[in-house]
Design an enzyme around this catalytic site. Sequence first.
Site, PDB file in Angstrom:
ATOM      1  N   ARG A   1       1.981 -12.141  -0.074  1.00 56.71           N
ATOM      2  CA  ARG A   1       0.650 -12.401   0.478  1.00 56.71           C
ATOM      3  C   ARG A   1       0.037 -13.699  -0.003  1.00 56.71           C
ATOM      4  O   ARG A   1       0.368 -14.197  -1.075  1.00 56.71           O
ATOM      5  CB  ARG A   1      -0.291 -11.264   0.043  1.00 56.71           C
TER       6      ARG A   1
ATOM      7  N   HIS B   1     -10.633  -1.312  11.985  1.00 54.06           N
ATOM      8  CA  HIS B   1      -9.527  -2.189  11.556  1.00 54.06           C
ATOM      9  C   HIS B   1      -9.323  -3.248  12.638  1.00 54.06           C
ATOM     10  O   HIS B   1      -8.343  -3.220  13.370  1.00 54.06           O
ATOM     11  CB  HIS B   1      -8.286  -1.312  11.375  1.00 54.06           C
TER      12      HIS B   1
ATOM     13  N   SER C   1       0.016  -2.722  12.237  1.00 54.50           N
ATOM     14  CA  SER C   1       0.614  -3.840  11.506  1.00 54.50           C
ATOM     15  C   SER C   1       1.814  -4.397  12.278  1.00 54.50           C
ATOM     16  O   SER C   1       2.407  -3.707  13.102  1.00 54.50           O
ATOM     17  CB  SER C   1       1.033  -3.404  10.104  1.00 54.50           C
ATOM     18  N   ALA C   2       2.129  -5.653  12.012  1.00 58.20           N
ATOM     19  CA  ALA C   2       3.258  -6.361  12.645  1.00 58.20           C
ATOM     20  C   ALA C   2       3.031  -6.631  14.129  1.00 58.20           C
ATOM     21  O   ALA C   2       3.980  -6.713  14.907  1.00 58.20           O
ATOM     22  CB  ALA C   2       4.580  -5.629  12.431  1.00 58.20           C
ATOM     23  N   CYS C   3       1.781  -6.743  14.538  1.00 59.08           N
ATOM     24  CA  CYS C   3       1.478  -7.067  15.934  1.00 59.08           C
ATOM     25  C   CYS C   3       0.714  -8.380  16.062  1.00 59.08           C
ATOM     26  O   CYS C   3       0.261  -8.734  17.149  1.00 59.08           O
ATOM     27  CB  CYS C   3       0.676  -5.947  16.575  1.00 59.08           C
TER      28      CYS C   3
ATOM     29  N   ASN D   1       6.466  -8.437   2.207  1.00 55.42           N
ATOM     30  CA  ASN D   1       5.016  -8.181   2.206  1.00 55.42           C
ATOM     31  C   ASN D   1       4.303  -9.085   1.195  1.00 55.42           C
ATOM     32  O   ASN D   1       3.269  -8.726   0.649  1.00 55.42           O
ATOM     33  CB  ASN D   1       4.749  -6.702   1.897  1.00 55.42           C
TER      34      ASN D   1
ATOM     35  N   ARG E   1       0.847  -1.180   0.000  1.00 58.41           N
ATOM     36  CA  ARG E   1       0.000   0.000   0.000  1.00 58.41           C
ATOM     37  C   ARG E   1       0.891   1.241   0.000  1.00 58.41           C
ATOM     38  O   ARG E   1       1.981   1.235   0.558  1.00 58.41           O
ATOM     39  CB  ARG E   1      -0.901   0.025   1.231  1.00 58.41           C
TER      40      ARG E   1
ATOM     41  N   TYR F   1      -1.263  -3.944  -7.195  1.00 57.23           N
ATOM     42  CA  TYR F   1      -0.995  -4.689  -5.965  1.00 57.23           C
ATOM     43  C   TYR F   1      -2.207  -4.662  -5.026  1.00 57.23           C
ATOM     44  O   TYR F   1      -2.788  -3.597  -4.773  1.00 57.23           O
ATOM     45  CB  TYR F   1       0.228  -4.106  -5.227  1.00 57.23           C
TER      46      TYR F   1
ATOM     47  N   ASN G   1      -1.856 -16.336  24.556  1.00 58.57           N
ATOM     48  CA  ASN G   1      -2.676 -15.125  24.700  1.00 58.57           C
ATOM     49  C   ASN G   1      -4.096 -15.466  25.144  1.00 58.57           C
ATOM     50  O   ASN G   1      -4.829 -14.604  25.630  1.00 58.57           O
ATOM     51  CB  ASN G   1      -2.681 -14.330  23.386  1.00 58.57           C
TER      52      ASN G   1
ATOM     53  N   ASP H   1      -9.300  -8.871   9.902  1.00 59.00           N
ATOM     54  CA  ASP H   1      -8.794  -7.531   9.544  1.00 59.00           C
ATOM     55  C   ASP H   1      -9.799  -6.398   9.749  1.00 59.00           C
ATOM     56  O   ASP H   1      -9.406  -5.325  10.154  1.00 59.00           O
ATOM     57  CB  ASP H   1      -8.332  -7.550   8.074  1.00 59.00           C
TER      58      ASP H   1
ATOM     59  N   LYS I   1      -9.439  -1.986   2.034  1.00 59.54           N
ATOM     60  CA  LYS I   1      -9.110  -0.782   2.807  1.00 59.54           C
ATOM     61  C   LYS I   1      -9.881   0.434   2.294  1.00 59.54           C
ATOM     62  O   LYS I   1     -10.335   1.262   3.085  1.00 59.54           O
ATOM     63  CB  LYS I   1      -7.609  -0.514   2.749  1.00 59.54           C
TER      64      LYS I   1
HETATM   65  C1  OXD Z   1      -2.794  -3.969   6.359  1.00 60.38           C
HETATM   66  C2  OXD Z   1      -3.356  -5.174   5.757  1.00 60.38           C
HETATM   67  O1  OXD Z   1      -1.854  -3.391   5.810  1.00 60.38           O
HETATM   68  O2  OXD Z   1      -4.301  -5.729   6.324  1.00 60.38           O
HETATM   69  O3  OXD Z   1      -3.304  -3.543   7.408  1.00 60.38           O
HETATM   70  O4  OXD Z   1      -2.884  -5.585   4.691  1.00 60.38           O
HETATM   71 MN    MN Z   2      -5.067  -4.578   7.934  1.00 54.16          MN
END
Ligand code: OXD
Ligand code: MN
Length: 606
Positions: free
Chosen positions: A383, A229, A251-253, A381, A71, A200, A511, A280, A209
Site C-alpha cells: 500500500r 463504501h 475490491s479489484a474493480c 496488497n 484485513r 497492518y 469510462n 473509498d 473501515k
Molecule cells: C478495501 C480497502 O479493502 O479499501 O476495501 O482497502
Molecule cells: Mn475499500
Amino acid sequence: MSLTQNPNVNKWVEEMIALTKPEKVVWIDGSEEQLAQLKAEAISTGEMIELNQEKLPGCIYHRTKPNDVARVEDRTFICTKTKEDAGPTNNWMAPDEMKAMLTPLYDGSMKGRTMYVIPYSMGPIGSPLAKVGVEVTDSIYVVLNMNIMTRMGKAAFENLGDTSDDFVRGLHSKADVDPEKRYIVQFPEENTIWSINSAYGGNVLLGKKCFALRIASFQGKNEGWMAEHMLILGVKKPDGEVKYITAAFPSACGKTNLAMLIPPEGYKKAGYEVFTVGDDIAWMKPGEDGRLYAINPENGFFGVAPGTNAKSNYNALASTKKNTIFTNVAINNDDMTVWWEGLDKNPPVNATEWKGAKVNGPEFTSVVGADGKKQTLAHPNSRFTAPAVNCPCISPEFNNPKGVPVTAIIFGGRRASTTPLVYQSFDWTHGTYIGSAVSSETTAAATGAVGVLRHDPMAMKPFIGYNVGDYWAHWLEMGEKLGDKAPKIFNVNWFKKDDNGNFLWPGFGDNMRVLDWIIKRCEGTVDAVETPIGYIPKKEDINLEGIEDEVTPEILDKLLDVDTDLWKKEIAEMRRYYKEDIADKGGKIPAALYEVLDKIEARLAK
Ligand code: OXD
Ligand code: MN
C-alpha cells in the site's frame, strides 16, 4: 498530559491505561514538531525506513510481519447485544463474552511501551457531517498513518467540546502480532472498537473501515444518514457546472482508478474535467435543499500499490511522490526509492523484497513458485498512504463542510457476461435492489477458484455494522425521505468479455463516456431503451469518438446486450441468495425488494 477537559474522554483513556499498562502516555496534538519527533524516533528504531528525501521528500517505508498483510474478515466481529442485530453477513459474539475473552490479551499488552492517544475527525473539522474519534495505540506507524488518513490532533477535541460523549473509542494494541489471537471487533451499540494483534493498515487505522464504515453505518441508520463504501467524483462540464457521482465496487474493480479518471482527449478539448473527492468512503446525508450531500470522511488515500502506474492511474502515482508512507512494497537499494509489480517493466536489480530479503529483482521475479505464480517483490496488497492534498485532481470542494450534492449513484462489479456496460434503474427501490445484487467474479489475484461469483451487496458485505436486511430497509427509507430529489441509480460493468475472453470495453479514462451518458440521463437530455432489467443506452448515445476502431458497432451491441436466458439465471441466483444466504440465516429482506424481483421476472417472461 491530557489535551482535553472532556471528562468522558479522560475517563475512558484512564481505563485503557489501567488495562494496557503502558510505560508512558503521549497525547497527539497534531503539531509538526511532534510528528517530526515521532518520525525520527521510528526511523531510529528501524520501525520505519527513510527513503530518498530528494526524490521522495517526506516519504518513509514500513514492513509488516508476513503474517499480517491484509484485513482479516474471518476475525472481524460485530458485537451487538443480539446475534440477530449483527445479521447473516457478520461474525458475532455477545459483547460481554468478547470483552471477557479479549481483556486478558490487553491486560499489560503495552508494558514497556508508549501509548499514543490520537484525537481525530472523520470529515472536515466543524462539518455537520463530521464525527470525532479517539484511538489509543502502541504503534507509531498507526500515528503517522492516521495523520495522513484523518484530520488528526487537538482541533478534533475542540470540535468535540468539553462535555460531549459522542466520540468513537478505539483501542488498538499490536500486542504480540499473533495471528491466532488477532481480533478486529466493533461494538456498534457502544461506539467502541477493539483491535488486537495486528499492525497492518485496515486492521489498525481504526478511523477507516472500523469507524467510517462499520460503526458509521450503524450510526447512519439511527441518525438518518448513510455511510457507504463509495468513491466520490465530480465531473466538470464545458458549461462549468460540476455534477457529483458516487460509486461502489467490490475490491479489484478499479475504484481508485475511476475516482481519479483522466478523460479522453476529445472530452478534455471540449472542456470536461474530473475531480476526486474520495476514493473509498462516502458519508451522505440530506441537505437543507432536500438533496443528498456527500463528504469523504478521510483525508488521504490508502491505496493498493501494485498495478499503479503513470498510465493506469497517473493521479494516484503523483499523489505518492511526497509525504507518503509505503507499506510492504519493494525498495530499490541503489537510490532508496520504491518499486512494485506493474509500476514499470524494470524491477530493481539491487532490491529488497517486501519481506526484507536482499535480492536481484529481475532474477527474483522470474521464478515461478509452487502455486504456478511468479514471485513478487512487492506484496500484492502492498500500500501507499498518501495525503489527499497531493492529488493533482483533488476537488476544490474536498474540504467543503457541507459536502457535495450527489446526482448519481453507481454500483458495479466484475462480470464476464450477463451485465451490460451500463443500465439505469427504474427508480430508487429498483436501484436498492441492484445494490443488493452487487456481485463480482473472483480474479486470479485472489485465492480460490477463478470466475466464481461472490455476492457483495453494495460492496459493503465486510463493512455493514448491523443486519443486512435492516441496512436494505434503511436504503429504502432514505429513498422515501429524498423523494424526487434522490440521486438516480445506475449499474456499470467494465469487465464484459467476448467468447475468446477478451475485454470488450477499454475502461480507464474511456469510462468517462459512460459517466457522460449517466449525467445526461440525470439531466433528462438523452433517451434510453427500456428493457426488463432497466434503461440501457441507445447505441448512438455512447460517444465513441476516438475509439471507433476498438469499439465497433458489433462490440457495442455485445456490450449493451441484455440476454433473456442469462438474466433468468441471474434472477434465479438472486432468489437463491436472498433465501439461503440472507433470509434463512436471519436477514429480514424488505418486501419491496422481493417485489422488484417479481417484476423483473415477469418482464423477462414476456
Ligand atoms: C478495501 C480497502 O479493502 O479499501 O476495501 O482497502
Ligand atoms: Mn475499500
